[in-house]
Design an enzyme around this catalytic site. Structure first.
Site, short mmCIF file in Angstrom:
data_model
loop_
_atom_site.label_atom_id
_atom_site.label_comp_id
_atom_site.label_asym_id
_atom_site.label_seq_id
_atom_site.Cartn_x
_atom_site.Cartn_y
_atom_site.Cartn_z
CE LYS A 1 -4.28 -0.52 4.11
NZ LYS A 1 -5.25 0.35 4.47
CG HIS B 1 -2.31 -0.70 1.30
ND1 HIS B 1 -2.07 -2.19 1.76
CD2 HIS B 1 -3.44 -0.56 0.67
CE1 HIS B 1 -2.79 -3.20 0.42
NE2 HIS B 1 -4.44 -1.94 0.70
#
Ligand code: NAP
Length: 279
Positions: free
Chosen positions: A163, A159
């Site tokens: 995040k 990600h």
């Protein structure tokens, strides 16, 4: 009302919490662009009360308090906020009798238990989905199907660097579903199925986290990524890799809007988008 679009009578009234975030902005735009929906409130604690920032939108001003959603007569509240706020927001929706769609990740099984109780006790429903991308929902389903046929499995999720939670909610749900599918198939779950790890302290080791019995998850955080996941199955002489890539946050919008439109017909708490896709 969205960018010059006329909203037909009977349009579903939607509020977005986390409206200034990466996902919240996209959801505001998607709701405003859908003729069957009306964006009636946008909420974010950072709100400089004023016009909604996403380009071209003439929607409601962003408000700092979620009460704005109730005051605006929202029927469905969408939460794309932060893990520390999402549970409280959803419980607030249950208490107010507002349907709730939670896209925020980081809720654990205890949190889901609280939501199940809260929404069972009132007239509103809640759908929690750690991933609204149709391809990611299918990836999890395919992983369940593959699970009983392979000796080992590991999940690698990748990600963007901003995040907050790790492992991702998608990876957690994948691991839990794969472990459950193995158990249903009568496979042994537990240390003897998991990859061997050295005795504690024997030497440094980085083997991810065993999120569900026998299923390790590895998290990668890098600028440039959006949301990606591989589920890698191995058994004698073969490897099966399931991979999904969200290359743009637009990938989450069809699933998120489907959830918004259908949450009213579900009962209590629903986890995942599968039932709405007929999976
Ligand atoms: P983000 O850019 O950090 O946006 C979150 C926004 O929510 C921020 O503007 C934050 O403000 C605001 N916020 C914090 N507390 C709030 C509250 N109590 N009420 C209203 N707004 C609040 O994060 P993101 O990238 O948009 O991601 C949001 C969540 O969605 C994450 O949990 C992410 O993992 C998840 N996600 C889910 C999917 C899916 O398909 N389900 C897809 C992508 C991402 P502050 O900056 O002041 O905290």
């Amino acid at each position: 009302m969205g960018a010059g679009l006329s909203v037909p009578a009977g349009a579903l009234r939607v509020a977005v919490l986390g409206a200034l975030g990466r996902m919240g902005r996209q959801v505001c735009q998607a709701v405003a662009a859908d003729a069957t929906l009306e964006l009636v409130a946008a909420v974010d604690p950072l709100a400089p009360v004023g016009p909604l920032p996403p380009v071209g939108l003439s929607g409601p001003p962003v408000q700092p308090e979620r009460e704005a959603a109730a005051e605006a007569g929202a029927e469905v509240v969408v939460d794309f906020t932060v893990p520390s706020a999402a549970l409280g927001n959803a419980l607030w929706c249950a208490a107010r009798g507002l349907h709730c769609v939670v896209g925020t990740t980081g809720l654990d099984s205890q949190d889901l238990g609280r939501l199940r109780d809260a929404f069972a006790a009132g007239p509103a429903n809640c759908l929690v989905a750690p991933n609204f991308a149709i391809g990611a929902v299918l990836m999890m389903r395919f992983a369940e199907l593959a699970a009983p046929w392979f000796e080992g499995v590991e999940v690698v999720e990748l990600h963007h660097a901003g995040k907050l939670d790790a492992p991702s909610g998608t990876a957690r749900l994948t691991a839990e579903r794969v472990a459950a599918a193995r158990e249903d198939a009568g496979q042994v779950a537990g240390p003897e199925r998991a990859a061997r790890t050295p005795a504690e302290g024997a030497f440094p080791v980085a083997r991810g986290e065993e999120v569900a019995p026998g299923v390790r998850v590895h998290s990668v955080r890098l600028p440039g990524l959006v949301a990606h996941q591989e589920v890698i199955f191995g058994t004698a002489g073969e490897v099966l890799t399931l991979r999904h890539d969200s290359l743009d946050r637009a990938s989450f919008m069809p699933g998120a809007l489907l959830a918004v439109k259908r949450v009213g017909e579900l009962r209590g708490l629903t986890v995942g988008l599968d039932s709405l896709l007929g999976l």
